[in-house]
Scaffold this active site. Structure first.
Site, mmCIF file in Angstrom:
data_model
loop_
_atom_site.group_PDB
_atom_site.id
_atom_site.type_symbol
_atom_site.label_atom_id
_atom_site.label_comp_id
_atom_site.label_asym_id
_atom_site.label_seq_id
_atom_site.Cartn_x
_atom_site.Cartn_y
_atom_site.Cartn_z
ATOM 1 N N LYS A 71 0.846 -1.204 0.000
ATOM 2 C CA LYS A 71 0.000 0.000 0.000
ATOM 3 C C LYS A 71 0.881 1.253 0.000
ATOM 4 C CE LYS A 71 -0.370 -0.197 5.030
ATOM 5 N NZ LYS A 71 -1.250 -0.606 6.150
ATOM 6 N N ARG A 112 -10.894 0.126 14.741
ATOM 7 C CA ARG A 112 -10.895 0.917 13.509
ATOM 8 C C ARG A 112 -11.923 0.272 12.585
ATOM 9 N NH1 ARG A 112 -4.783 1.803 11.472
ATOM 10 N NH2 ARG A 112 -5.371 -0.232 10.672
ATOM 11 N N TYR A 141 17.169 29.391 9.574
ATOM 12 C CA TYR A 141 15.970 30.108 10.043
ATOM 13 C C TYR A 141 15.834 30.043 11.545
ATOM 14 C CZ TYR A 141 14.281 30.288 5.209
ATOM 15 O OH TYR A 141 14.136 30.526 3.880
ATOM 16 N N MET A 186 13.326 24.126 3.315
ATOM 17 C CA MET A 186 12.626 23.386 2.258
ATOM 18 C C MET A 186 13.597 22.603 1.377
ATOM 19 S SD MET A 186 10.099 24.715 -0.773
ATOM 20 C CE MET A 186 8.945 25.559 0.280
HETATM 21 C C1 LIG Z 1 -0.512 -1.785 6.635
HETATM 22 C C2 LIG Z 1 -1.136 -3.045 7.066
HETATM 23 C C3 LIG Z 1 -0.337 -4.155 7.364
HETATM 24 C C4 LIG Z 1 1.181 -4.089 7.375
HETATM 25 O O1 LIG Z 1 1.599 -3.498 8.579
HETATM 26 P P1 LIG Z 1 3.168 -3.341 8.914
HETATM 27 O O2 LIG Z 1 3.178 -2.789 10.291
HETATM 28 O O3 LIG Z 1 3.707 -2.374 7.915
HETATM 29 O O4 LIG Z 1 3.765 -4.675 8.781
HETATM 30 C C5 LIG Z 1 -0.957 -5.336 7.673
HETATM 31 N N1 LIG Z 1 -2.315 -5.421 7.713
HETATM 32 C C6 LIG Z 1 -3.111 -4.374 7.449
HETATM 33 C C7 LIG Z 1 -4.580 -4.528 7.521
HETATM 34 C C8 LIG Z 1 -2.560 -3.154 7.123
HETATM 35 O O5 LIG Z 1 -3.349 -2.104 6.863
#
Ligand SMILES: *Cc1c(COP(=O)(O)O)cnc(C)c1O
Length: 362
Positions: A35, A130, A254, A302
């Site tokens: 992802k 969640r 800065y 930046m």
């Molecule tokens: C992102 C995610 C993972 C991977 O988590 P890591 O901590 O990066 O290994 C696994 N399961 C779900 C549902 C996720 O959203």
């Protein structure tokens, strides 16, 4: 000459880390979680070295299309499932497996017209609060799904809130086992932290490692990437484009936040928050110059940061600066150390790599 900053992606490290996940997971099959554009590394860049995975897990439909466009015919899992009914058409067309975490998604499925039933991962909320069905509504959801002609196979999943921390996974594991008792279907629970810290108990049928594949320790600073024998998959590097000689009382950058206490040579490196370097990194954040560890001083701007050259009399314009990852002469600066100094996590730094940074496969 282009601005000297670049990001390097290391295929050998990705393949190595994936193999580490597989070994730690016992016999479980392994989703490579890609992802957020493979945690900032680029799906197209990580695809080859991660092809040894059993599947790719992600949550953006456009990213699923990219994985299929690369030629991947194996499993692809949408970790958040469908966001609207017509997403199911893409699932049918591209043969995507998808998560079901609420009633509306079951309603959409029940109205979806398809000849090929789909594989779904039913998500339990075991305490993360969640996504997912509450334990008391989980079996009803399972029965509804299992009865749909649109559904081929139902698998069972949940996600841990503190696999990297002190409370661990025991409580959620118990909730999951109770909610799933007697239900047929493959099971998936473990993120990287659970793979490294709680396998084989939490490994089940499919593990879902993300961050460890990219070479960051999910439980830093308790353990380092080196402790888990993970290798950095991303290097962010640049060069010095200027040098300044400070006298006592001179300030840098800065806000004049850094004041020289004695004569001090500093280097100006072509990297700033516009490249994804964390603006909140304070003076003292580690950085490598010519492979030698030194510290950032003053505020991140930046396009530039400033670094202490006190211990580097030979460094000058053109010297290589490693913000994280692999440096020259086999040096390494863990992204987790930089993240910790900036009070964030390796995940955020990887994902924040800015599009303006030229990226290539090392
Ligand atoms: C992102 C995610 C993972 C991977 O988590 P890591 O901590 O990066 O290994 C696994 N399961 C779900 C549902 C996720 O959203």
């Amino acid at each position: 000459m282009p601005r000297p900053i670049e990001a390097l992606i290391h295929p050998d490290a990705l393949a190595h880390n994936l193999a580490r996940a597989r070994a730690a997971a016992g016999g479980a099959r392994v989703w490579a979680v890609v992802k957020a554009n493979a945690y900032g590394h680029g799906i197209e860049r990580v695809y080859e070295p991660l092809r040894q995975a059993d599947g790719f897990a992600l949550l953006d439909l456009a990213e699923a299309e990219r994985v299929r466009a690369l030629g991947w015919r194996g499993p692809v899992l949408l970790l958040e499932g469908c966001f609207e009914p017509r997403d199911l058409e893409l699932c049918s067309r591209l043969n995507l497996w998808h998560t079901v975490h609420d009633e509306a998604q079951i309603d959409w499925l029940s109205r979806h017209k398809t000849d090929t039933p789909q594989r779904v991962f039913l998500k339990l909320n075991s305490g993360m609060n969640r996504l997912g069905f509450a334990p008391q509504s989980f079996r009803t959801a399972y029965a509804r799904l299992a009865a749909l002609p649109q559904v081929d196979e139902v698998s069972l999943m949940t996600h841990f809130a503190d696999a990297d921390g002190a409370s661990g996974v025991a409580a959620q594991l118990a909730v999951f086992e109770q909610a799933c008792a007697g239900l047929a279907g493959e099971r998936s629970l473990a993120n990287s932290a659970a793979v490294l810290r709680h396998a084989p108990a939490a490994a089940a049928d499919w593990v879902r490692p993300g961050i460890m594949v990219y070479g960051s320790a999910p439980d830093h600073p308790q353990h380092t990437a080196a402790h888990w024998r993970l290798q950095p998959a991303m290097t962010l590097r640049t060069r010095l484009i200027g040098v300044q000689q400070l006298e006592p009382g001179d300030t840098v950058g800065y806000g004049r936040t850094f004041v020289a206490q004695q004569r001090l040579r500093i280097g100006v490196a072509a990297c700033g928050y516009g490249d994804g370097y964390p603006r909140h990194a304070p003076s003292g954040t580690p950085v490598l110059v010519d492979g030698v560890r030194t510290r950032m001083v003053g505020r991140v701007s930046m396009d530039m940061i400033t670094v202490d050259l006190d211990a580097l009399p030979h460094a000058g314009v053109g010297s290589e600066v490693t913000l994280w990852g692999r440096g020259p002469h086999a040096s390494v600066l863990g992204i987790d150390e930089v993240a910790q100094a900036a009070q964030t996590v390796g995940y955020e730094l990887m994902c924040a790599l800015a599009p303006r940074v030229p990226t290539r496969t090392a």
